[in-house]
Motif scaffolding. Sequence first.
Motif, PDB file in Angstrom:
ATOM      1  N   LYS A 623      -6.599  -6.097  -5.277  1.00  0.00           N
ATOM      2  CA  LYS A 623      -7.337  -5.116  -6.081  1.00  0.00           C
ATOM      3  C   LYS A 623      -8.156  -4.238  -5.152  1.00  0.00           C
ATOM      4  O   LYS A 623      -8.891  -4.718  -4.298  1.00  0.00           O
ATOM      5  CB  LYS A 623      -8.274  -5.804  -7.079  1.00  0.00           C
ATOM      6  N   THR A 624      -7.989  -2.927  -5.322  1.00  0.00           N
ATOM      7  CA  THR A 624      -8.771  -1.963  -4.547  1.00  0.00           C
ATOM      8  C   THR A 624     -10.002  -1.530  -5.329  1.00  0.00           C
ATOM      9  O   THR A 624     -10.090  -1.728  -6.539  1.00  0.00           O
ATOM     10  CB  THR A 624      -7.941  -0.710  -4.225  1.00  0.00           C
ATOM     11  N   GLY A 625     -10.939  -0.920  -4.621  1.00  0.00           N
ATOM     12  CA  GLY A 625     -12.125  -0.386  -5.275  1.00  0.00           C
ATOM     13  C   GLY A 625     -12.737   0.731  -4.466  1.00  0.00           C
ATOM     14  O   GLY A 625     -12.728   0.689  -3.232  1.00  0.00           O
ATOM     15  N   THR A 626     -13.238   1.745  -5.165  1.00  0.00           N
ATOM     16  CA  THR A 626     -13.905   2.884  -4.531  1.00  0.00           C
ATOM     17  C   THR A 626     -15.114   3.251  -5.378  1.00  0.00           C
ATOM     18  O   THR A 626     -15.012   3.319  -6.602  1.00  0.00           O
ATOM     19  CB  THR A 626     -12.967   4.102  -4.436  1.00  0.00           C
ATOM     20  N   THR A 627     -16.238   3.474  -4.743  1.00  0.00           N
ATOM     21  CA  THR A 627     -17.424   3.858  -5.510  1.00  0.00           C
ATOM     22  C   THR A 627     -17.410   5.359  -5.791  1.00  0.00           C
ATOM     23  O   THR A 627     -16.740   6.138  -5.103  1.00  0.00           O
ATOM     24  CB  THR A 627     -18.708   3.474  -4.766  1.00  0.00           C
ATOM     25  N   GLU A 628     -18.176   5.756  -6.794  1.00  0.00           N
ATOM     26  CA  GLU A 628     -18.080   7.099  -7.350  1.00  0.00           C
ATOM     27  C   GLU A 628     -18.325   8.200  -6.329  1.00  0.00           C
ATOM     28  O   GLU A 628     -17.649   9.221  -6.338  1.00  0.00           O
ATOM     29  CB  GLU A 628     -19.068   7.246  -8.514  1.00  0.00           C
ATOM     30  N   GLU A 629     -19.274   8.021  -5.433  1.00  0.00           N
ATOM     31  CA  GLU A 629     -19.604   9.067  -4.459  1.00  0.00           C
ATOM     32  C   GLU A 629     -18.968   8.814  -3.101  1.00  0.00           C
ATOM     33  O   GLU A 629     -19.387   9.389  -2.103  1.00  0.00           O
ATOM     34  CB  GLU A 629     -21.118   9.196  -4.342  1.00  0.00           C
ATOM     35  N   TYR A 630     -17.988   7.910  -3.060  1.00  0.00           N
ATOM     36  CA  TYR A 630     -17.205   7.648  -1.842  1.00  0.00           C
ATOM     37  C   TYR A 630     -18.069   7.157  -0.675  1.00  0.00           C
ATOM     38  O   TYR A 630     -17.748   7.401   0.487  1.00  0.00           O
ATOM     39  CB  TYR A 630     -16.424   8.906  -1.419  1.00  0.00           C
ATOM     40  N   LYS A 631     -19.134   6.425  -0.993  1.00  0.00           N
ATOM     41  CA  LYS A 631     -19.977   5.875   0.062  1.00  0.00           C
ATOM     42  C   LYS A 631     -19.489   4.501   0.507  1.00  0.00           C
ATOM     43  O   LYS A 631     -19.951   3.977   1.525  1.00  0.00           O
ATOM     44  CB  LYS A 631     -21.427   5.777  -0.424  1.00  0.00           C
ATOM     45  N   SER A 632     -18.570   3.942  -0.260  1.00  0.00           N
ATOM     46  CA  SER A 632     -18.004   2.644   0.105  1.00  0.00           C
ATOM     47  C   SER A 632     -16.673   2.463  -0.611  1.00  0.00           C
ATOM     48  O   SER A 632     -16.391   3.117  -1.619  1.00  0.00           O
ATOM     49  CB  SER A 632     -18.952   1.502  -0.280  1.00  0.00           C
ATOM     50  N   ALA A 633     -15.872   1.560  -0.083  1.00  0.00           N
ATOM     51  CA  ALA A 633     -14.587   1.207  -0.681  1.00  0.00           C
ATOM     52  C   ALA A 633     -14.252  -0.212  -0.252  1.00  0.00           C
ATOM     53  O   ALA A 633     -14.767  -0.711   0.758  1.00  0.00           O
ATOM     54  CB  ALA A 633     -13.491   2.179  -0.246  1.00  0.00           C
ATOM     55  N   ALA A 634     -13.394  -0.874  -1.030  1.00  0.00           N
ATOM     56  CA  ALA A 634     -13.126  -2.283  -0.760  1.00  0.00           C
ATOM     57  C   ALA A 634     -11.704  -2.647  -1.137  1.00  0.00           C
ATOM     58  O   ALA A 634     -11.033  -1.943  -1.903  1.00  0.00           O
ATOM     59  CB  ALA A 634     -14.115  -3.156  -1.530  1.00  0.00           C
ATOM     60  N   PHE A 635     -11.256  -3.775  -0.584  1.00  0.00           N
ATOM     61  CA  PHE A 635      -9.977  -4.356  -0.992  1.00  0.00           C
ATOM     62  C   PHE A 635     -10.126  -5.868  -0.994  1.00  0.00           C
ATOM     63  O   PHE A 635     -10.662  -6.467  -0.057  1.00  0.00           O
ATOM     64  CB  PHE A 635      -8.847  -3.964  -0.052  1.00  0.00           C
ATOM     65  N   LEU A 636      -9.649  -6.476  -2.063  1.00  0.00           N
ATOM     66  CA  LEU A 636      -9.635  -7.927  -2.214  1.00  0.00           C
ATOM     67  C   LEU A 636      -8.189  -8.359  -2.378  1.00  0.00           C
ATOM     68  O   LEU A 636      -7.442  -7.746  -3.147  1.00  0.00           O
ATOM     69  CB  LEU A 636     -10.468  -8.316  -3.437  1.00  0.00           C
ATOM     70  N   GLY A 637      -7.776  -9.391  -1.652  1.00  0.00           N
ATOM     71  CA  GLY A 637      -6.401  -9.853  -1.761  1.00  0.00           C
ATOM     72  C   GLY A 637      -6.262 -11.304  -1.367  1.00  0.00           C
ATOM     73  O   GLY A 637      -7.139 -11.872  -0.700  1.00  0.00           O
ATOM     74  N   ALA A 638      -5.158 -11.923  -1.767  1.00  0.00           N
ATOM     75  CA  ALA A 638      -4.946 -13.330  -1.434  1.00  0.00           C
ATOM     76  C   ALA A 638      -3.483 -13.719  -1.599  1.00  0.00           C
ATOM     77  O   ALA A 638      -2.759 -13.169  -2.427  1.00  0.00           O
ATOM     78  CB  ALA A 638      -5.813 -14.232  -2.311  1.00  0.00           C
ATOM     79  N   THR A 639      -3.093 -14.677  -0.788  1.00  0.00           N
ATOM     80  CA  THR A 639      -1.837 -15.403  -0.935  1.00  0.00           C
ATOM     81  C   THR A 639      -2.221 -16.870  -1.112  1.00  0.00           C
ATOM     82  O   THR A 639      -3.396 -17.225  -0.989  1.00  0.00           O
ATOM     83  CB  THR A 639      -0.959 -15.256   0.317  1.00  0.00           C
ATOM     84  N   PRO A 640      -1.266 -17.750  -1.363  1.00  0.00           N
ATOM     85  CA  PRO A 640      -1.625 -19.173  -1.427  1.00  0.00           C
ATOM     86  C   PRO A 640      -2.190 -19.714  -0.112  1.00  0.00           C
ATOM     87  O   PRO A 640      -2.822 -20.774  -0.105  1.00  0.00           O
ATOM     88  CB  PRO A 640      -0.284 -19.844  -1.768  1.00  0.00           C
TER      89      PRO A 640
END
Length: 709
Positions: A623-640
Amino acid sequence: MRTADCLAKLAGLCLVAGLLLAGVALPVVGAAGLVSNRMSDHVAAMSINLLDSPPPLMTTITDKDGVPFAYLYDQYRVLTPPDKVAQVMKDALVSAEDRRFYEHQGVDWLATIRAALRNQSEGAVTQGASTITQQYVKNHLVHVLERQDVGGQKEAQEQTISRKLREARIAMHVETQLTKDEILSRYLDVVPFGGTVFGIAAASQAYFETTPDKLTVPQAAMLAGLVNSPTFLDPEARPDKATERRNMVIDLMVENDKLSPEQAAVHKRAPLGLANPVRPLPTGCVGAGPEFGFFCSFVVNHLTRNGFHLNQLKIGGYTIRTTLDRTLTLQAKQAADAQVPKTTPGIANTAAVVRPGKERHDVVALVSNRDYGLDQAKFQTQFDLPSGVENKFGAGSVYKVFTAAAALEKGLGIETVIDTPNSHVSRVFRGGAPNCPGTGEPSTYWYCLSNHNDRYPPRMTLKQALATSPNTGFVILEERVGLDAVVDMATRLGMRDTMATNIAGVPPDPKSQRKDLRVTQAEFYKSAGNASFTLGPAPTNTLELANVAATIMSGGVWCRPTPIVEIRDRHGQVVQFADPCEQVVEEPLANALAVGMSEDDQGQGTAAAAAKQFGWTRPALGKTGTTEEYKSAAFLGATPDYAGAVQVFNDSTSPSGICVNAGPPRLCGEGDIYGGTLPARTWFDFMTKAHAGLPEKPLPAVEPRYLRP
């Protein structure tokens, strides 16, 4: 001074000496002062305390394979048994400090009388007569028993007859309890060799990069001479004085029949042969280096938050085997630096990796594009809480995961079709744009929002929504399941300490003038009815975000992320230490959520481009994520095998956006960063390497009730 006076004082000393030797506790008054029953009891108690008080020892922190990467100490010391010390070291020390060591019973009265006569004749203390046993007593009092008591240290070093008598009495008691080899070994463990270096093992490493059993005659002689005056004889600062003293010790070894004159001549011509540079093992997390310092800091904070004191770690002599994976850490560090060079002003790139499991969640890597070091004024990554949250601007749409989980718990499935209009006016929540389109009413009453663009279909499955991230769909879900349920789900899945901070990302301040800073994030969002929670504007901790992915991939079992495999004390005994786990959502729900998040790296998924760039083909949740004013962004991921999170955020004092297109990453007026750019690229970069050679594992099966209820 008249001969009669000298003889009178000498007689007094001899009388006291006789009483001490006999262990008599009767009061005696003479040149030495008063020795009473009370003093005898006090000395006996000190003797027992000294023998039972172990010296401070260095704590060693190792990686998962047992290889050290950090050390904690006030006094750099490692205990060394007698059979691990070269005989030449013992010979050098006895020759230099106490030739009659194996003959006396703790006090060398002949040497004491000789020194007393000389000092009396010269009117000053020019010669000492302390035996090795007495020196052991003094050093143990100063550097162990009175280590943190300045007054006690001063008293233990005073040049007074009463102090000498006390040491002598304790020394004689020690001789009745320990063998000569034990006394010599304890002395060699406790004596200072300059700076923070204590004991023969530390000195051997610091000065010669060797171990006590491998010391040569010149090395042993230099170290034996150094205990006489570590500062004045510092071999780096005064090599001539150190060489002179070393050669004097070698001559004393000849006099003591430990060397022949011919051997001594050869050894005296040898260079000092010091390590370059001379230094003890580095202490503290700065000594762990730029790559492993953040993990070291996490270990220390984790232990101090869970029952240990920092001072206890610095003197306890623990061996702490951690979960640190060196290879994966270096891979993650290289990936973070590659996407955001560490010299980039104002942009941080942090990553955390946790191993999923139903009994423990091992933290295997914590990195940043910033090097860990002393200059933390420029950047401070708070991987451990509750001291603070590093990304103050939030993880953006990653938080939609919590809304999806709450929706599944309320009875929806991942194939449930949800509404995803281009814009939405909520009649449940407040806030949003200045005026809600189509209502003519101020946003203080309605909450209105739109999607990132108008290319979204009006309806899609929850699984498709997790991959493409329409804002409206998840606010509509919040209306359906309730904001409280979404906020609580964030806490349950892993954002526990993060949600306990306030909206500034620090512990709540009850004295603040602002109400929103006096309460936790959880309390703030619930009380304000703020629907933006699902869009992730809240300050977020990278490690806890990674642990959310681990919880989902572990069948809904949350465990406190741990860096500890095993702790052993100075005696090699295991110290019990465990981090708790609990089932926070039922396993079928967690499995469905994992599969529901499995298309972010495929097709129209927001991380598909990054996955393709690094050749990623394995089943994974994301799952990706970006904040409204582009001051931060993230990615969360996983495998077993591994769960991880990456956050790229503005860590400067200027809250501007981050630009990544048309040049290297930089701060700019209007940003264009997305979770699918730098964060996802960082994740797929190091995770591709971490999974190399591992068999591909499928995601869990989904029960029908979580598909289309």
